[in-house]
Design an enzyme around this catalytic site. Structure first.
Site, PDB file in Angstrom:
ATOM      1  N   ARG A 177      -3.544   6.671  -0.788  1.00  0.00           N
ATOM      2  CA  ARG A 177      -2.476   6.516   0.208  1.00  0.00           C
ATOM      3  C   ARG A 177      -1.527   7.699   0.072  1.00  0.00           C
ATOM      4  NH1 ARG A 177       0.951   7.269  -3.119  1.00  0.00           N
ATOM      5  NH2 ARG A 177       2.457   6.769  -1.525  1.00  0.00           N
ATOM      6  N   GLY A 178      -0.553   7.771   1.005  1.00  0.00           N
ATOM      7  CA  GLY A 178       0.315   8.953   1.067  1.00  0.00           C
ATOM      8  C   GLY A 178      -0.284   9.883   2.113  1.00  0.00           C
ATOM      9  N   ALA A 179       0.582  10.352   3.030  1.00  0.00           N
ATOM     10  CA  ALA A 179       0.081  11.064   4.217  1.00  0.00           C
ATOM     11  C   ALA A 179      -0.862  12.235   3.890  1.00  0.00           C
ATOM     12  CB  ALA A 179       1.267  11.513   5.064  1.00  0.00           C
ATOM     13  N   ARG A 201      -6.045   4.371   9.381  1.00  0.00           N
ATOM     14  CA  ARG A 201      -4.601   4.074   9.364  1.00  0.00           C
ATOM     15  C   ARG A 201      -3.957   4.837  10.529  1.00  0.00           C
ATOM     16  NH1 ARG A 201      -1.468   4.020   3.736  1.00  0.00           N
ATOM     17  NH2 ARG A 201      -0.078   2.697   4.963  1.00  0.00           N
ATOM     18  N   GLN A 248       5.133   1.038  -4.213  1.00  0.00           N
ATOM     19  CA  GLN A 248       4.736   2.422  -4.543  1.00  0.00           C
ATOM     20  C   GLN A 248       5.707   3.042  -5.548  1.00  0.00           C
ATOM     21  OE1 GLN A 248       4.737   1.162  -1.440  1.00  0.00           O
ATOM     22  NE2 GLN A 248       3.150   2.045  -0.176  1.00  0.00           N
ATOM     23  N   ASP A 265       5.662  10.626   7.047  1.00  0.00           N
ATOM     24  CA  ASP A 265       4.307  10.379   7.562  1.00  0.00           C
ATOM     25  C   ASP A 265       4.092  11.023   8.920  1.00  0.00           C
ATOM     26  OD1 ASP A 265       4.906   8.029   5.598  1.00  0.00           O
ATOM     27  OD2 ASP A 265       2.727   8.236   5.771  1.00  0.00           O
ATOM     28  N   ASN A 282       8.662   7.295   7.998  1.00  0.00           N
ATOM     29  CA  ASN A 282       8.330   7.270   6.565  1.00  0.00           C
ATOM     30  C   ASN A 282       8.336   5.810   6.119  1.00  0.00           C
ATOM     31  OD1 ASN A 282       7.710   8.679   4.088  1.00  0.00           O
ATOM     32  ND2 ASN A 282       9.735   8.078   3.361  1.00  0.00           N
ATOM     33  N   LYS A 283       8.049   5.607   4.862  1.00  0.00           N
ATOM     34  CA  LYS A 283       7.924   4.254   4.295  1.00  0.00           C
ATOM     35  C   LYS A 283       9.099   3.363   4.683  1.00  0.00           C
ATOM     36  CE  LYS A 283       5.191   2.909   2.533  1.00  0.00           C
ATOM     37  NZ  LYS A 283       4.179   2.135   3.294  1.00  0.00           N
TER      38      LYS A 283
HETATM   39  O1  MRU Z   1       1.779   3.371   2.885  1.00  0.00           O
HETATM   40  P1  MRU Z   1       1.753   4.645   2.097  1.00  0.00           P
HETATM   41  O2  MRU Z   1       1.849   4.438   0.625  1.00  0.00           O
HETATM   42  O3  MRU Z   1       0.602   5.533   2.503  1.00  0.00           O
HETATM   43  O4  MRU Z   1       3.086   5.391   2.547  1.00  0.00           O
HETATM   44  C1  MRU Z   1       3.422   6.607   1.945  1.00  0.00           C
HETATM   45  C2  MRU Z   1       4.710   7.163   2.424  1.00  0.00           C
HETATM   46  O5  MRU Z   1       5.361   6.623   3.275  1.00  0.00           O
HETATM   47  C3  MRU Z   1       5.104   8.501   1.873  1.00  0.00           C
HETATM   48  O6  MRU Z   1       6.491   8.610   1.776  1.00  0.00           O
HETATM   49  C4  MRU Z   1       4.589   9.593   2.819  1.00  0.00           C
HETATM   50  O7  MRU Z   1       3.246   9.378   3.128  1.00  0.00           O
HETATM   51  C5  MRU Z   1       4.743  10.936   2.239  1.00  0.00           C
HETATM   52  S1  MRU Z   1       3.647  11.172   0.867  1.00  0.00           S
HETATM   53  C6  MRU Z   1       3.827  12.785   0.360  1.00  0.00           C
END
Ligand code: MRU
Length: 365
Positions: free
Chosen positions: A63-65, A103, A216, A257, A267-268
Site C-alpha cells: 500500500r502507499g501510492a 484501488r 498505518q 495519493d 490523502n489518508k
Molecule cells: O491506504 P493506504 O495505506 O494505501 O494510504 C496511504 C496514504 O494515504 C499515504 O499517505 C499516501 O499514499 C502517500 S505514501 C508515500
C-alpha cells in the site's frame, strides 16, 4: 499469489539510507513484504502473475501510492513473461485492466500503468515486450527512489532550515499514515523528509498519528522509524490537537495519493482535519509527493474518486469486535484537503507554495 517465506536477501534498487524495503523484483517474480502482518511478523509473498499482484494491492499487502504504482508496473512485466505467442498485446492489456481496478484513489497506479501500456504499444514482438516492460518497471522503481531523495532536499530548503552543523535548532513534526520506505520505492516522501531532518540533526521528535482504522501510523510508521533509530512518539489521532496546542510542533508533514490541478490533495482519511488544526494553531502544513501523484487532468479534489473500504475495518481489529455486530459504518479511506489549507507542496521538480491553479501550472504545465 503463492508460497510465502521469511525475509529474502534484497536487491534492485537500493533503499537509500534505510534498510527497510517493501518490494523486491527478482526478474521472474515480485516479492512483497506483507504489510498486513507488520509489525508482528515480517513475511514475504512471492508473486508470479499480474492477477496475484492486483489481489495484493486490493488486499493491502502492499500500500502507499508510489509502492502501488511500482508493484503494478512489475505486475505488467509478469503478465508479459506469461503471455502466449498469439495476441500477446491483448493479453498484456487485459492484465493492465485488471491491475487498474485494484484501488481507485492513488493516481500513481494509473500513471504507472499508462506508462507500461505505452511501452507495450511500441513493441513489435513478445520477446521485445518482455524485456522492455521489465526494464520500464525497474526504471519506474528507481525514479521513485531518486524522487524521494530529491524531495527531501527541497523540503529542508522550503522549511528554511539549514543542514550545517548547529545552524538550525532541531524541530518537532507530526505526520499521518505511513509514507516511508514501505509506501514507496524506498526512503519515503513525507517520512523521507523526516528521515533527512534526522540525518541532518534537525529533528527533535516526530509525532506519528496511529491512523485509524488501518493503523498505518502505529503498525508501519512507528516500526520503520524505530528500526532506524529516529525519535518517534505514537499518538492517537484525536491527540493531535492537544499536541499542537503545546506549541512544540513546527510542521505537519504528510504524503498524497492524488493532487489536482488547483492544488487540492487527497490523502489518508484524517489529513483534512490535521490541515484545519494546523491553520488554527499556526503550524506549517507540508505535502510531499512525487510528480507521479499529480493529476493535472482533474480540476479539483471534488473529482477524485474516494475509496470506501469494508466496514469491518472499523468494526473490528484482527477479528476482535470493537462495535455492536452489524452497526452501519462509513469508511472512506481518503479525504481531500483544500489547497488553501496547504502551505507548500513538495515534489522532485520543486516546491509549490500556497498552491493554486497558477502555481501548479507553472511547475507541471
Ligand atoms: O491506504 P493506504 O495505506 O494505501 O494510504 C496511504 C496514504 O494515504 C499515504 O499517505 C499516501 O499514499 C502517500 S505514501 C508515500
Amino acid at each position: 499469489m503463492n508460497n510465502s517465506k521469511e525475509s529474502p536477501s534484497l536487491r534492485v534498487p537500493s533503499a537509500g539510507a534505510t534498510g527497510t524495503v517493501a518490494l523486491s523484483w527478482r526478474g521472474s517474480s515480485l516479492e512483497l513484504l506483507d504489510q498486513r502482518l507488520l509489525p508482528a511478523q515480517e513475511r514475504w509473498i512471492t508473486l508470479e502473475s499480474a492477477s496475484g499482484v492486483a489481489q495484493c494491492i486490493q488486499d493491502m499487502v502492499v500500500r502507499g501510492a508510489p509502492a502501488i504504482g511500482i508493484s503494478a508496473a512489475y505486475g505488467v512485466a509478469l503478465a508479459a513473461r506469461h503471455a502466449e505467442g498469439g495476441d500477446w498485446q491483448a493479453e498484456i492489456k487485459l492484465a493492465i485492466r485488471e491491475l487498474s481496478a485494484s484501488r481507485p484513489t492513488a493516481v500513481n497506479l494509473f500513471w504507472a500503468l499508462q506508462r507500461m501500456e505505452r511501452v507495450c504499444d511500441g513493441c513489435s514482438s513478445l520477446s521485445e515486450a518482455q524485456k522492455q516492460l521489465a526494464d520500464e518497471a525497474v526504471a519506474i522503481h528507481e525514479e521513485d527512489l531518486a524522487a524521494n531523495l530529491a524531495m527531501a532536499e527541497h523540503a529542508i530548503e522550503a522549511m528554511g532550515l539549514s543542514a550545517g552543523a548547529g545552524t538550525s535548532v532541531p524541530i518537532s513534526v507530526l505526520t499521518h499514515c505511513n509514507t516511508g520506505a514501505l509506501a514507496t520505492g524506498g526512503y519515503g516522501t513525507a517520512l523521507g523528509v523526516i528521515r533527512r531532518l534526522h540525518e541532518n540533526k534537525l529533528l527533535k521528535r516526530v509525532y506519528a498519528d496511529e491512523t485509524r482504522p488501518w493503523l498505518q501510523g502505529s503498525r508501519l510508521t512507528a516500526w520503520e522509524l524505530m528500526r532506524d533509530g529516529i525519535p518517534v512518539t505514537l499518538n492517537a489521532d484525536g491527540a493531535a490537537a492537544a499536541i499542537l496546542a503545546t506549541g512544540e510542533v513546527r510542521w505537519i508533514i504528510v504524503g498524497a495519493d492524488r493532487i489536482t490541478a488547483n492544488g487540492d490533495v487527497a490523502n489518508k482519511i484524517g489529513t483534512y482535519s490535521l490541515a484545519v488544526l494546523a491553520r488554527f494553531h499556526k503550524v506549517g502544513f507540508m505535502v510531499v509527493a512525487p510528480s507521479s501523484t499529480v493529476d493535472m487532468a482533474l480540476e479539483s479534489g471534488a473529482e477524485i474518486p474516494i475509496e470506501e473500504r469494508d466496514g469491518s475495518e472499523v468494526r473490528e481489529i484482527r477479528g476482535i469486535s470493537l462495535a455492536p455486530e452489524g452497526v452501519p459504518v462509513f469508511n472512506p479511506v481518503f479525504d481531500v484537503t483544500p489547497a488553501n489549507l496547504i502551505d507548500v507542496i513538495i515534489t522532485e521538480k520543486g516546491a509549490v507554495r500556497n498552491p493554486d491553479v497558477q502555481g501548479m501550472r507553472d511547475l507541471f504545465g
